[in-house]
Design a protein around this motif. Structure first.
Motif, PDB file in Angstrom:
ATOM      1  N   PRO A  92       0.821  -1.231   0.000  1.00 27.87           N
ATOM      2  CA  PRO A  92       0.000   0.000   0.000  1.00 27.87           C
ATOM      3  C   PRO A  92       0.844   1.266   0.000  1.00 27.87           C
ATOM      4  O   PRO A  92       0.446   2.288  -0.557  1.00 27.87           O
ATOM      5  CB  PRO A  92      -0.812  -0.098   1.285  1.00 27.87           C
ATOM      6  CG  PRO A  92      -0.676  -1.481   1.776  1.00 27.87           C
ATOM      7  CD  PRO A  92       0.506  -2.091   1.126  1.00 27.87           C
ATOM      8  N   GLU A 131       0.666   4.334  -2.736  1.00 30.18           N
ATOM      9  CA  GLU A 131       0.547   5.731  -2.317  1.00 30.18           C
ATOM     10  C   GLU A 131       1.695   6.576  -2.875  1.00 30.18           C
ATOM     11  O   GLU A 131       1.488   7.711  -3.304  1.00 30.18           O
ATOM     12  CB  GLU A 131       0.525   5.820  -0.790  1.00 30.18           C
ATOM     13  CG  GLU A 131       0.201   7.198  -0.280  1.00 30.18           C
ATOM     14  CD  GLU A 131       0.009   7.220   1.224  1.00 30.18           C
ATOM     15  OE1 GLU A 131       0.269   8.267   1.818  1.00 30.18           O
ATOM     16  OE2 GLU A 131      -0.402   6.191   1.788  1.00 30.18           O
ATOM     17  N   SER A 139      -2.618  16.078   0.871  1.00 28.92           N
ATOM     18  CA  SER A 139      -2.947  16.281   2.276  1.00 28.92           C
ATOM     19  C   SER A 139      -4.454  16.306   2.479  1.00 28.92           C
ATOM     20  O   SER A 139      -4.977  15.737   3.452  1.00 28.92           O
ATOM     21  CB  SER A 139      -2.328  17.586   2.769  1.00 28.92           C
ATOM     22  OG  SER A 139      -2.723  17.862   4.076  1.00 28.92           O
ATOM     23  N   ILE A 199      -6.713  14.778   0.642  1.00 33.16           N
ATOM     24  CA  ILE A 199      -7.201  13.402   0.484  1.00 33.16           C
ATOM     25  C   ILE A 199      -6.897  12.580   1.733  1.00 33.16           C
ATOM     26  O   ILE A 199      -7.739  11.801   2.200  1.00 33.16           O
ATOM     27  CB  ILE A 199      -6.606  12.760  -0.786  1.00 33.16           C
ATOM     28  CG1 ILE A 199      -7.209  13.425  -2.027  1.00 33.16           C
ATOM     29  CG2 ILE A 199      -6.840  11.254  -0.803  1.00 33.16           C
ATOM     30  CD1 ILE A 199      -6.536  13.047  -3.316  1.00 33.16           C
ATOM     31  N   ASP A 200      -5.691  12.752   2.300  1.00 34.35           N
ATOM     32  CA  ASP A 200      -5.362  12.040   3.543  1.00 34.35           C
ATOM     33  C   ASP A 200      -6.292  12.450   4.679  1.00 34.35           C
ATOM     34  O   ASP A 200      -6.720  11.606   5.478  1.00 34.35           O
ATOM     35  CB  ASP A 200      -3.915  12.315   3.944  1.00 34.35           C
ATOM     36  CG  ASP A 200      -2.925  11.551   3.096  1.00 34.35           C
ATOM     37  OD1 ASP A 200      -3.329  10.545   2.475  1.00 34.35           O
ATOM     38  OD2 ASP A 200      -1.750  11.957   3.056  1.00 34.35           O
ATOM     39  N   ASN A 201      -6.604  13.730   4.755  1.00 35.51           N
ATOM     40  CA  ASN A 201      -7.522  14.193   5.797  1.00 35.51           C
ATOM     41  C   ASN A 201      -8.919  13.624   5.605  1.00 35.51           C
ATOM     42  O   ASN A 201      -9.598  13.291   6.580  1.00 35.51           O
ATOM     43  CB  ASN A 201      -7.567  15.722   5.841  1.00 35.51           C
ATOM     44  CG  ASN A 201      -6.296  16.298   6.392  1.00 35.51           C
ATOM     45  OD1 ASN A 201      -5.605  15.662   7.175  1.00 35.51           O
ATOM     46  ND2 ASN A 201      -5.978  17.505   5.987  1.00 35.51           N
ATOM     47  N   LEU A 202      -9.362  13.503   4.360  1.00 37.32           N
ATOM     48  CA  LEU A 202     -10.667  12.884   4.103  1.00 37.32           C
ATOM     49  C   LEU A 202     -10.666  11.416   4.527  1.00 37.32           C
ATOM     50  O   LEU A 202     -11.658  10.929   5.083  1.00 37.32           O
ATOM     51  CB  LEU A 202     -11.044  13.018   2.626  1.00 37.32           C
ATOM     52  CG  LEU A 202     -11.466  14.394   2.151  1.00 37.32           C
ATOM     53  CD1 LEU A 202     -11.751  14.368   0.663  1.00 37.32           C
ATOM     54  CD2 LEU A 202     -12.683  14.872   2.911  1.00 37.32           C
ATOM     55  N   LYS A 203      -9.562  10.713   4.259  1.00 36.10           N
ATOM     56  CA  LYS A 203      -9.462   9.316   4.696  1.00 36.10           C
ATOM     57  C   LYS A 203      -9.503   9.223   6.210  1.00 36.10           C
ATOM     58  O   LYS A 203     -10.129   8.322   6.770  1.00 36.10           O
ATOM     59  CB  LYS A 203      -8.180   8.677   4.160  1.00 36.10           C
ATOM     60  CG  LYS A 203      -8.228   8.372   2.679  1.00 36.10           C
ATOM     61  CD  LYS A 203      -7.108   7.467   2.224  1.00 36.10           C
ATOM     62  CE  LYS A 203      -5.747   8.014   2.510  1.00 36.10           C
ATOM     63  NZ  LYS A 203      -4.651   7.226   1.889  1.00 36.10           N
ATOM     64  N   ASN A 204      -8.856  10.161   6.897  1.00 33.43           N
ATOM     65  CA  ASN A 204      -8.856  10.149   8.365  1.00 33.43           C
ATOM     66  C   ASN A 204     -10.245  10.463   8.905  1.00 33.43           C
ATOM     67  O   ASN A 204     -10.617   9.962   9.971  1.00 33.43           O
ATOM     68  CB  ASN A 204      -7.831  11.145   8.905  1.00 33.43           C
ATOM     69  CG  ASN A 204      -6.413  10.696   8.650  1.00 33.43           C
ATOM     70  OD1 ASN A 204      -6.164   9.516   8.463  1.00 33.43           O
ATOM     71  ND2 ASN A 204      -5.496  11.637   8.616  1.00 33.43           N
ATOM     72  N   THR A 213     -13.052   9.553   7.571  1.00 32.28           N
ATOM     73  CA  THR A 213     -13.881   8.345   7.459  1.00 32.28           C
ATOM     74  C   THR A 213     -13.606   7.403   8.629  1.00 32.28           C
ATOM     75  O   THR A 213     -14.509   6.723   9.101  1.00 32.28           O
ATOM     76  CB  THR A 213     -13.633   7.619   6.133  1.00 32.28           C
ATOM     77  OG1 THR A 213     -12.261   7.255   6.028  1.00 32.28           O
ATOM     78  CG2 THR A 213     -14.049   8.482   4.958  1.00 32.28           C
ATOM     79  N   VAL A 214     -12.368   7.377   9.116  1.00 34.65           N
ATOM     80  CA  VAL A 214     -12.032   6.544  10.278  1.00 34.65           C
ATOM     81  C   VAL A 214     -12.702   7.102  11.526  1.00 34.65           C
ATOM     82  O   VAL A 214     -13.173   6.354  12.391  1.00 34.65           O
ATOM     83  CB  VAL A 214     -10.499   6.466  10.471  1.00 34.65           C
ATOM     84  CG1 VAL A 214     -10.120   5.782  11.767  1.00 34.65           C
ATOM     85  CG2 VAL A 214      -9.840   5.781   9.292  1.00 34.65           C
ATOM     86  N   LYS A 270     -16.491   6.024  11.803  1.00 32.82           N
ATOM     87  CA  LYS A 270     -16.832   4.609  11.789  1.00 32.82           C
ATOM     88  C   LYS A 270     -17.242   4.133  13.142  1.00 32.82           C
ATOM     89  O   LYS A 270     -16.876   4.539  14.149  1.00 32.82           O
ATOM     90  CB  LYS A 270     -15.667   3.769  11.273  1.00 32.82           C
ATOM     91  CG  LYS A 270     -15.567   3.791   9.784  1.00 32.82           C
ATOM     92  CD  LYS A 270     -14.521   2.798   9.336  1.00 32.82           C
ATOM     93  CE  LYS A 270     -14.490   2.773   7.807  1.00 32.82           C
ATOM     94  NZ  LYS A 270     -13.540   1.824   7.318  1.00 32.82           N
TER      95      LYS A 270
END
Length: 76
Positions: free
Chosen positions: A3, A7, A63, A65-70, A72-73, A76
């Protein structure tokens, strides 16, 4: 495939894309008209500015996109 490798590949592609867009965008500016430099120096300036602008834009979007991924966590 690792992964981190994916990235890294996406980051490199993003940087090259934004550098190309920045180069295409500022290519029409003739800095030698505004600054006391030669035409060759103006072209080098355009390339360097394209690299700087493309890197900054790519870093911002990666950055983001990484914040959007964070986020989503978080939800959850």
């Amino acid at each position: 495939m690792n992964p981190f490798g994916v990235e890294s590949l996406i980051t490199i592609i993003s940087q090259l894309f934004f550098i190309a867009v920045a180069f295409w965008t500022i290519q029409g500016i003739h800095f030698e008209r505004f600054l006391p430099i030669q035409e060759r120096q103006g072209k080098v300036l355009i390339v360097l500015l394209s690299i700087v602008i493309g890197f900054i834009c790519s870093s911002f979007f990666m950055s983001f996109i990484d914040n959007l991924k964070n986020l989503t966590v978080l939800f959850k």
